[in-house]
Design an enzyme around this catalytic site. Structure first.
Site, PDB file in Angstrom:
ATOM      1  N   GLY A   1     -11.819  -5.441   1.873  1.00 52.98           N
ATOM      2  CA  GLY A   1     -13.255  -5.193   2.000  1.00 52.98           C
ATOM      3  C   GLY A   1     -13.771  -4.278   0.905  1.00 52.98           C
ATOM      4  O   GLY A   1     -14.852  -4.509   0.349  1.00 52.98           O
TER       5      GLY A   1
ATOM      6  N   LYS B   1     -14.202 -16.529   6.382  1.00 52.86           N
ATOM      7  CA  LYS B   1     -15.591 -16.226   6.725  1.00 52.86           C
ATOM      8  C   LYS B   1     -16.536 -16.142   5.531  1.00 52.86           C
ATOM      9  O   LYS B   1     -16.402 -15.297   4.667  1.00 52.86           O
ATOM     10  CB  LYS B   1     -15.662 -14.925   7.523  1.00 52.86           C
ATOM     11  CG  LYS B   1     -15.169 -15.100   8.953  1.00 52.86           C
ATOM     12  CD  LYS B   1     -15.605 -13.947   9.827  1.00 52.86           C
ATOM     13  CE  LYS B   1     -17.080 -14.025  10.184  1.00 52.86           C
ATOM     14  NZ  LYS B   1     -17.502 -12.854  10.976  1.00 52.86           N
TER      15      LYS B   1
ATOM     16  N   ARG C   1       0.822  -1.217   0.000  1.00 50.63           N
ATOM     17  CA  ARG C   1       0.000   0.000   0.000  1.00 50.63           C
ATOM     18  C   ARG C   1       0.857   1.269   0.000  1.00 50.63           C
ATOM     19  O   ARG C   1       0.434   2.291  -0.539  1.00 50.63           O
ATOM     20  CB  ARG C   1      -0.939  -0.003   1.205  1.00 50.63           C
ATOM     21  CG  ARG C   1      -2.141  -0.917   0.989  1.00 50.63           C
ATOM     22  CD  ARG C   1      -3.005  -0.979   2.214  1.00 50.63           C
ATOM     23  NE  ARG C   1      -4.308  -1.571   1.898  1.00 50.63           N
ATOM     24  CZ  ARG C   1      -5.204  -1.894   2.808  1.00 50.63           C
ATOM     25  NH1 ARG C   1      -4.945  -1.698   4.098  1.00 50.63           N
ATOM     26  NH2 ARG C   1      -6.358  -2.410   2.461  1.00 50.63           N
TER      27      ARG C   1
ATOM     28  N   GLY D   1      -5.789  -9.041   1.829  1.00 51.04           N
ATOM     29  CA  GLY D   1      -4.465  -9.064   2.450  1.00 51.04           C
ATOM     30  C   GLY D   1      -3.850 -10.452   2.537  1.00 51.04           C
ATOM     31  O   GLY D   1      -2.652 -10.624   2.278  1.00 51.04           O
TER      32      GLY D   1
HETATM   33  C1  3PG Z   1      -8.474  -2.244   5.239  1.00 49.80           C
HETATM   34  O1  3PG Z   1      -7.345  -2.632   5.540  1.00 49.80           O
HETATM   35  O2  3PG Z   1      -9.413  -3.019   5.026  1.00 49.80           O
HETATM   36  C2  3PG Z   1      -8.673  -0.769   5.055  1.00 49.80           C
HETATM   37  O3  3PG Z   1      -7.518  -0.043   5.339  1.00 49.80           O
HETATM   38  C3  3PG Z   1      -9.836  -0.294   5.908  1.00 49.80           C
HETATM   39  O4  3PG Z   1      -9.586  -0.561   7.254  1.00 49.80           O
HETATM   40  P1  3PG Z   1     -10.803  -0.918   8.214  1.00 49.80           P
HETATM   41  O5  3PG Z   1     -11.338  -2.244   7.747  1.00 49.80           O
HETATM   42  O6  3PG Z   1     -10.231  -0.944   9.596  1.00 49.80           O
HETATM   43  O7  3PG Z   1     -11.830   0.180   8.042  1.00 49.80           O
HETATM   44 MG    MG Z   2     -10.748  -4.464   6.543  1.00 47.57          MG
END
Ligand code: 3PG
Ligand code: MG
Length: 399
Positions: A377, A201, A40, A354
Site C-alpha cells: 500500500g 481489487k 522485510r 506482497g
Molecule cells: C503492510 O503490510 O501493508 C504494512 O505493514 C502496513 O500494514 P497495514 O496495512 O495493516 O497498516
Molecule cells: Mg496493507
C-alpha cells in the site's frame, strides 16, 4: 519554497552510547506461527547493523497484523524476534510489553550495544489512534529515533508520526533507498517506462492507475482487475470478478491514457474455468468473449507474448500485482511468463506488493529484480504522488 530532503542516519551524528528507537516494518506473512516470507526482516538488517556499529543500543518496534488494540497471542512478535536475531547475527531480547513497566524496565536494564524488541505496537489501541500520551511513552524509551518502516509510512500512527516529533529523528537505509528508487520513477525514469498492474481489487489501484497514466509509456493490465477494464470496454467477461461501480473511473483513466498517447494493453486471451480450483476444467478463450459459465483466472499465452514484447523494449519497469491465480498451478503460467520477461529485460525493474513478491519467490526469480519494494500500500500511495505522513515528518528544509 526551499528544497526539502529526507533526514538520514548521517544527520544523527555521534550515536555512541545512545539508545535509538528503531521503527521497523516486521509485518511478515505467517502461517501457523511460521514466517513464510522474511524479506522485510532481512531488509531491516543493514540499518540495525549500521547503528550497532556506530555504538548505539537499540530498541526495535513494529506492528504485526491487525490485532485492533488487543493482545492477540498469535500476533506476538516472538517468532519475529528469533528470525531477526538470526538475520542480524546478534541476540534480540523480546519483551512481552509495548510501553508498560516491563518494557521500561527491560530498556533501562539493556546493556550497551544490545537489541531489545518491544511487543506488537498494535496491541495498544493508542498506536493507531496516534495518541500523544502513547507517543510520549515510546519516545521516553530512547534518545533518538530512526524510521525504517517504509511499508507503514502511509499510516499516521504514533510510532510513525508521533515519536519523530519528540526525538532527533531520521530515516533508516531501507526507507532512504525506497524513497530514492520510487522518487526516480516519479521524477525521471528512463523511457520507455512500462507499468504492469495486476491483482484483485481495482478500487485499491485506481489512484495509482490515474497517476501512472500521466507518467508511463505503456500500462499493462492483468490479474482480476483486468476483467473490470474489459467489461468497462463492453467485453463479455462471463463470471469473472468485476467491480461495476468502478467502470466509469476506468473509462476515464483509459481515455486520459489514450489522450497522452499511452499504450494501454489489456489481455487478448485468458485462461478460464468454472471455478478457481486445481481440478477445474480450463480453456483458453478470447478475453472479450468469455463463456457465461466461466470465469477468467489467468492471462492467456498470446497475452503473455504481447506483454513480453512491450516489456523487452522497456528501460524502466514497475510491477505490482500477479497476472492470475498463480497460487494454483493451472493458473500460474501468465504470472510466470511475465516474471520471466521482466527478469530477462535490460530495464531497471521495481517490484512491489506482497503477492507479486510471493510469486517471484516461487518462480526463483527474485534476484533478477533490481528493487524489491517492502511496501505494498505504501509504494502505491507513494506512486500516486501523495506525501506519506511517515516520510513527511522526516523531511528537513535544505539550508
Ligand atoms: C503492510 O503490510 O501493508 C504494512 O505493514 C502496513 O500494514 P497495514 O496495512 O495493516 O497498516
Ligand atoms: Mg496493507
Amino acid at each position: 519554497m526551499s528544497p526539502r530532503r529526507l533526514r538520514t542516519l548521517e544527520d544523527l551524528g555521534d550515536l555512541f552510547s545512545t539508545t535509538v528507537l528503531v521503527r521497523c516494518d516486521l509485518n511478515v506473512p505467517m502461517e501457523e506461527g511460521r514466517i513464510t516470507d522474511d524479506l522485510r526482516i532481512r531488509a531491516s538488517v543493514p540499518t540495525l547493523r549500521e547503528l550497532l556499529d556506530r555504538g548505539a543500543t537499540l530498541v526495535v518496534c513494529s506492528h504485526l497484523g491487525r490485532p485492533r488494540g488487543r493482545v492477540v497471542d498469535e500476533l506476538r512478535l516472538d517468532p519475529v524476534a528469533a528470525a531477526l536475531g538470526e538475520a542480524l547475527g546478534s541476540t534480540v531480547r523480546k519483551v512481552d510489553d509495548v510501553v508498560g513497566p516491563e518494557a521500561k524496565r527491560a530498556v533501562m536494564a539493556a546493556s550497551a550495544g544490545s537489541v531489545t524488541l518491544l511487543e506488537n505496537l498494535r496491541f495498544d489501541p493508542r498506536e493507531e489512534q496516534n495518541d500523544p500520551g502513547f507517543a510520549d511513552e515510546l519516545a521516553s524509551l530512547a534518545e533518538a529515533y530512526v524510521n525504517d518502516a517504509f511499508g507503514a509510512a502511509h499510516r499516521a500512527h504514533a510510532s510513525v508520526v508521533g515519536v519523530p516529533r519528540r526525538l532527533p529523528s531520521a530515516a533508516g537505509r531501507l526507507m532512504q533507498r525506497e524513497v530514492e528508487v520510487l522518487s526516480r520513477l516519479l521524477e525521471g525514469p528512463d523511457e520507455p517506462f512500462v507499468a504492469i498492474l495486476g491483482g484483485a481489487k481495482v478500487a485499491d489501484k485506481l489512484g495509482t492507475v490515474n497517476a501512472l497514466v500521466q507518467r508511463v509509456d505503456a500500462l499493462l493490465v492483468g490479474g482480476a482487475m483486468a476483467f473490470s477494464f474489459l467489461a468497462a470496454a463492453g467485453g463479455e467477461v462471463g463470471r469473472s470478478l468485476v467491480e461495476p461501480d468502478r467502470f466509469d473511473d476506468i473509462r476515464r483513466a483509459v481515455k486520459a491514457a489514450e489522450e497522452r498517447g499511452v499504450l494501454v494493453q489489456l489481455p487478448e486471451d485468458v485462461v478460464a474455468a468454472p471455478e478457481a480450483s486445481l481440478e477445474a476444467k480450463r480453456q483458453t478463450v478470447p478475453s472479450d468473449a468469455i463463456p457465461r459459465d466461466l470465469m477468467g483466472l489467468d492471462i492467456g499465452p498470446r497475452t503473455v507474448e504481447e506483454f513480453a514484447r512491450t516489456i523487452a523494449d522497456a528501460r524502466t519497469i514497475l510491477w505490482n500485482g500477479p497476472m492470475g491465480m498463480f497460487e494454483l498451478e493451472p493458473f500460474s503460467a501468465g504470472t510466470r511468463g511475465v516474471a520471466h520477461a521482466v527478469a530477462g529485460a535490460t530495464a531497471f525493474s521495481v517490484l512491489g506488493g506482497g503477492d507479486s513478491l510471493a510469486a517471484l519467490r516461487k518462480f526463483g526469480l527474485l534476484d533478477s529484480i533490481d528493487h524489491l519494494s517492502t511496501g505494498g500500500g505504501a509504494s502505491l500511495e507513494f506512486l500516486e504522488g501523495r506525501e506519506l505522513p511517515g516520510i513527511a515528518v522526516l523531511m528537513v528544509e535544505e539550508a
